[in-house]
Motif scaffolding. Structure first.
Motif, PDB file in Angstrom:
ATOM      1  N   VAL A  55      -7.989  30.054  33.593  1.00 51.41           N
ATOM      2  CA  VAL A  55      -7.939  28.821  34.770  1.00 51.41           C
ATOM      3  C   VAL A  55      -7.561  27.559  33.867  1.00 51.41           C
ATOM      4  CG1 VAL A  55     -10.286  28.553  34.774  1.00 51.41           C
ATOM      5  CG2 VAL A  55      -8.772  27.984  36.649  1.00 51.41           C
ATOM      6  N   ILE A  56      -6.754  26.683  34.331  1.00 50.01           N
ATOM      7  CA  ILE A  56      -6.638  25.379  34.021  1.00 50.01           C
ATOM      8  C   ILE A  56      -7.435  24.553  34.410  1.00 50.01           C
ATOM      9  CG2 ILE A  56      -4.889  23.615  33.466  1.00 50.01           C
ATOM     10  CD1 ILE A  56      -2.581  25.638  33.495  1.00 50.01           C
ATOM     11  N   ASN A  57      -8.447  24.111  33.746  1.00 50.98           N
ATOM     12  CA  ASN A  57      -9.221  22.676  34.128  1.00 50.98           C
ATOM     13  C   ASN A  57      -8.822  21.480  33.707  1.00 50.98           C
ATOM     14  OD1 ASN A  57     -11.960  24.530  35.163  1.00 50.98           O
ATOM     15  ND2 ASN A  57     -11.067  25.629  33.453  1.00 50.98           N
ATOM     16  N   VAL A  58      -8.831  20.685  34.705  1.00 52.74           N
ATOM     17  CA  VAL A  58      -8.459  19.177  34.451  1.00 52.74           C
ATOM     18  C   VAL A  58      -9.702  18.393  35.136  1.00 52.74           C
ATOM     19  CG1 VAL A  58      -6.810  17.148  34.721  1.00 52.74           C
ATOM     20  CG2 VAL A  58      -6.036  19.604  34.404  1.00 52.74           C
ATOM     21  N   GLU A  59     -10.412  17.870  34.127  1.00 54.40           N
ATOM     22  CA  GLU A  59     -11.633  17.130  34.735  1.00 54.40           C
ATOM     23  C   GLU A  59     -11.713  15.523  34.284  1.00 54.40           C
ATOM     24  OE1 GLU A  59     -16.605  17.178  34.376  1.00 54.40           O
ATOM     25  OE2 GLU A  59     -15.196  18.447  33.252  1.00 54.40           O
ATOM     26  N   VAL A  60     -11.495  14.562  35.260  1.00 54.03           N
ATOM     27  CA  VAL A  60     -11.645  13.108  34.985  1.00 54.03           C
ATOM     28  C   VAL A  60     -13.134  12.900  34.624  1.00 54.03           C
ATOM     29  CG1 VAL A  60     -11.046  10.952  35.984  1.00 54.03           C
ATOM     30  CG2 VAL A  60      -9.778  12.923  36.747  1.00 54.03           C
ATOM     31  N   TYR A 108     -11.103   9.107  30.616  1.00 57.64           N
ATOM     32  CA  TYR A 108     -10.438  10.146  30.046  1.00 57.64           C
ATOM     33  C   TYR A 108     -10.408  11.400  30.853  1.00 57.64           C
ATOM     34  CZ  TYR A 108     -14.738  12.502  28.095  1.00 57.64           C
ATOM     35  OH  TYR A 108     -15.754  13.085  28.125  1.00 57.64           O
ATOM     36  N   LEU A 109      -9.521  12.122  30.351  1.00 57.34           N
ATOM     37  CA  LEU A 109      -9.289  13.402  30.756  1.00 57.34           C
ATOM     38  C   LEU A 109      -9.353  14.502  29.849  1.00 57.34           C
ATOM     39  CD1 LEU A 109      -7.383  11.680  33.044  1.00 57.34           C
ATOM     40  CD2 LEU A 109      -5.918  14.091  33.078  1.00 57.34           C
ATOM     41  N   HIS A 110     -10.207  15.660  30.194  1.00 57.32           N
ATOM     42  CA  HIS A 110     -10.733  16.664  29.349  1.00 57.32           C
ATOM     43  C   HIS A 110      -9.608  18.038  30.257  1.00 57.32           C
ATOM     44  CE1 HIS A 110     -13.620  20.009  27.913  1.00 57.32           C
ATOM     45  NE2 HIS A 110     -12.510  19.673  27.169  1.00 57.32           N
ATOM     46  N   VAL A 111      -8.639  18.414  29.492  1.00 53.86           N
ATOM     47  CA  VAL A 111      -7.985  19.643  29.831  1.00 53.86           C
ATOM     48  C   VAL A 111      -8.204  20.863  28.948  1.00 53.86           C
ATOM     49  CG1 VAL A 111      -5.586  20.255  30.184  1.00 53.86           C
ATOM     50  CG2 VAL A 111      -5.964  17.949  30.332  1.00 53.86           C
ATOM     51  N   TYR A 112      -8.883  21.812  29.891  1.00 54.36           N
ATOM     52  CA  TYR A 112      -9.272  23.208  28.994  1.00 54.36           C
ATOM     53  C   TYR A 112      -9.255  24.424  29.754  1.00 54.36           C
ATOM     54  CZ  TYR A 112     -13.289  22.410  31.907  1.00 54.36           C
ATOM     55  OH  TYR A 112     -14.408  22.393  33.003  1.00 54.36           O
ATOM     56  N   SER A 113      -9.145  25.472  29.114  1.00 52.72           N
ATOM     57  CA  SER A 113      -9.197  26.867  29.614  1.00 52.72           C
ATOM     58  C   SER A 113      -9.928  27.769  28.898  1.00 52.72           C
ATOM     59  CB  SER A 113      -7.706  27.211  29.602  1.00 52.72           C
ATOM     60  OG  SER A 113      -6.675  26.583  30.206  1.00 52.72           O
ATOM     61  N   ASP A 145      -6.770  10.314  26.608  1.00 48.82           N
ATOM     62  CA  ASP A 145      -7.150   9.102  26.999  1.00 48.82           C
ATOM     63  C   ASP A 145      -6.250   8.589  28.399  1.00 48.82           C
ATOM     64  OD1 ASP A 145      -7.406   6.230  27.362  1.00 48.82           O
ATOM     65  OD2 ASP A 145      -7.873   6.155  25.156  1.00 48.82           O
ATOM     66  N   ALA A 146      -6.828   8.002  29.232  1.00 44.21           N
ATOM     67  CA  ALA A 146      -6.480   7.784  30.443  1.00 44.21           C
ATOM     68  C   ALA A 146      -5.347   6.809  30.452  1.00 44.21           C
ATOM     69  CB  ALA A 146      -7.486   7.151  31.474  1.00 44.21           C
ATOM     70  N   GLU A 147      -5.245   5.876  29.433  1.00 43.07           N
ATOM     71  CA  GLU A 147      -4.338   4.928  29.207  1.00 43.07           C
ATOM     72  C   GLU A 147      -2.892   5.305  28.871  1.00 43.07           C
ATOM     73  OE1 GLU A 147      -5.566   1.758  26.398  1.00 43.07           O
ATOM     74  OE2 GLU A 147      -7.511   1.362  27.449  1.00 43.07           O
ATOM     75  N   PHE A 148      -2.908   6.540  28.461  1.00 46.40           N
ATOM     76  CA  PHE A 148      -1.816   7.201  27.984  1.00 46.40           C
ATOM     77  C   PHE A 148      -1.063   8.353  28.916  1.00 46.40           C
ATOM     78  CE2 PHE A 148      -3.822   5.817  24.099  1.00 46.40           C
ATOM     79  CZ  PHE A 148      -3.112   4.839  23.608  1.00 46.40           C
ATOM     80  N   LEU A 149      -1.708   8.380  30.053  1.00 52.51           N
ATOM     81  CA  LEU A 149      -1.425   9.371  30.806  1.00 52.51           C
ATOM     82  C   LEU A 149      -0.146   9.267  31.611  1.00 52.51           C
ATOM     83  CD1 LEU A 149      -2.514  11.954  32.486  1.00 52.51           C
ATOM     84  CD2 LEU A 149      -3.506  10.493  34.000  1.00 52.51           C
ATOM     85  N   THR A 150       0.688  10.169  31.474  1.00 53.97           N
ATOM     86  CA  THR A 150       1.900  10.360  32.515  1.00 53.97           C
ATOM     87  C   THR A 150       1.987  11.593  32.989  1.00 53.97           C
ATOM     88  OG1 THR A 150       3.281  11.109  30.668  1.00 53.97           O
ATOM     89  CG2 THR A 150       3.173   8.622  30.821  1.00 53.97           C
ATOM     90  N   LYS A 151       3.061  11.817  34.107  1.00 61.31           N
ATOM     91  CA  LYS A 151       3.033  13.073  34.713  1.00 61.31           C
ATOM     92  C   LYS A 151       3.372  14.199  33.717  1.00 61.31           C
ATOM     93  CE  LYS A 151       6.480  14.175  37.531  1.00 61.31           C
ATOM     94  NZ  LYS A 151       7.169  14.372  38.742  1.00 61.31           N
ATOM     95  N   ASP A 152       4.440  13.711  32.887  1.00 59.75           N
ATOM     96  CA  ASP A 152       5.107  14.618  32.106  1.00 59.75           C
ATOM     97  C   ASP A 152       4.106  15.177  30.871  1.00 59.75           C
ATOM     98  OD1 ASP A 152       7.493  14.595  33.228  1.00 59.75           O
ATOM     99  OD2 ASP A 152       8.464  13.050  31.909  1.00 59.75           O
ATOM    100  N   LEU A 153       3.421  14.164  30.361  1.00 60.11           N
ATOM    101  CA  LEU A 153       2.452  14.367  29.284  1.00 60.11           C
ATOM    102  C   LEU A 153       1.286  15.565  30.040  1.00 60.11           C
ATOM    103  CD1 LEU A 153       0.773  14.153  26.775  1.00 60.11           C
ATOM    104  CD2 LEU A 153      -0.254  12.107  27.854  1.00 60.11           C
TER     105      LEU A 153
END
Length: 291
Positions: free
Chosen positions: A40-45, A53-58, A104-112
């Motif tokens: 499962v892909i987890n995306v946690e703010v 920031y975002l923590h993206v983990y599986s 880092d939330a400052e660098f977040l884009t949809k593509d990233l």
């Protein structure tokens, strides 16, 4: 800060809906989950002080036995992975292996976000197959399915039943019909408390199930823990309850918990490079002889 955090959660939700399209994105507060193969892909703010920031983990593999070769494998792979890294969590003497990255939330884009999330999920699936095949453990999908089955009580149709005493403790071994053809649930529990120390699933006929519980009974009466473990998968046995049965008291349980804690500490020291592999191997061998 709260407004910034809330806006970021809503932005991530919108991005994920666009990235994954028809796939359902589950939300739990500030965390999002997307089923992805066997993981499962987890995306946690998250926020730490003033930082958001975002923590993206599986999850890669769950309930894996600590092993020096596994630790070496993870350390080597971490040195070559460019975008994410492995981490481990300890629970009851087992390892849960996670693959993740921080954005880092400052660098977040949809593509990233899309690139990172899909890459982490794909890598977790690939590594999961390899690690489980070599070192054991179960996938996140299997873990969820197992949890779902465990919450659902077995069918009332009990096929086999045996009650006997081990060190003065009454133990029951039971076999239930799962409702599926030639698939059975084997349960070992303490009669007085109902605490389950064995829960396994097996396919086959009743003759095979009869032989299995006869073998398990023999191992328990002889206190042959090694043979019992070989006949079952490690996640099918709750060691801390089993040792309480074998010892006829709480002393062995206390000793087991101390050993589990020491094994976890040693594994962390190995991963940090604070002890050598030779020292780790020697101390694990000493602990194993104490069990």
């Amino acid at each position: 800060m709260e407004d910034k955090f809330s806006r970021l959660v809503l932005l991530v939700e919108r991005y994920l809906s666009q990235i994954f399209g028809s796939l359902r994105v589950y939300r739990e507060g500030n965390e999002f989950l997307i089923p992805w193969g066997s993981t499962v892909i987890n995306v946690e703010v998250r926020k730490e002080g003033e930082e958001v920031y975002l923590h993206v983990y599986s999850p890669v593999a769950l309930r894996v036995k600590p092993d020096k070769d596994l630790m070496r494998f993870l350390l080597v792979e971490n040195s070559s992975l460019k975008m994410c890294a492995f981490s481990v969590e300890f629970e009851k003497g087992f390892l849960d292996i996670i693959l993740g990255v921080r954005i880092d939330a400052e660098f977040l884009t949809k593509d990233l976000l899309g690139t990172v999330a899909i890459r982490v999920g794909n890598l977790a699936n690939e590594y999961g197959k390899e690690i489980i095949a070599v070192f054991g453990g179960i996938s996140f999908k299997e873990y969820v399915e197992r949890e779902r089955r465990e919450k659902r009580p077995p069918t009332e149709r009990k096929i086999l039943h045996d009650i006997f005493e081990v060190e003065g403790t009454k133990v029951a071994l039971e076999v239930y019909d799962s409702g599926e053809e030639e698939r059975y649930i084997v349960v070992g529990k303490v009669v007085e408390t109902g605490r389950v120390f064995i829960k396994a699933e097996r396919r086959g006929d009743l003759q095979r199930m009869t032989r299995l519980i006869e073998d398990i009974k023999g191992f328990l009466l002889k206190k042959d823990i090694r043979s019992l473990r070989r006949s079952l998968k490690h996640y099918e046995v709750e060691d801390h309850i089993l040792f309480g049965v074998i010892a006829g008291g709480e002393e062995k349980v206390k000793k087991l918990r101390e050993l589990e804690k020491e094994i976890s500490t040693l594994t962390e020291l190995l991963m940090k490079g604070e002890i050598s592999e030779e020292e780790y191997r020697r101390r694990i061998r000493d602990l194993d002889e104490e069990v």
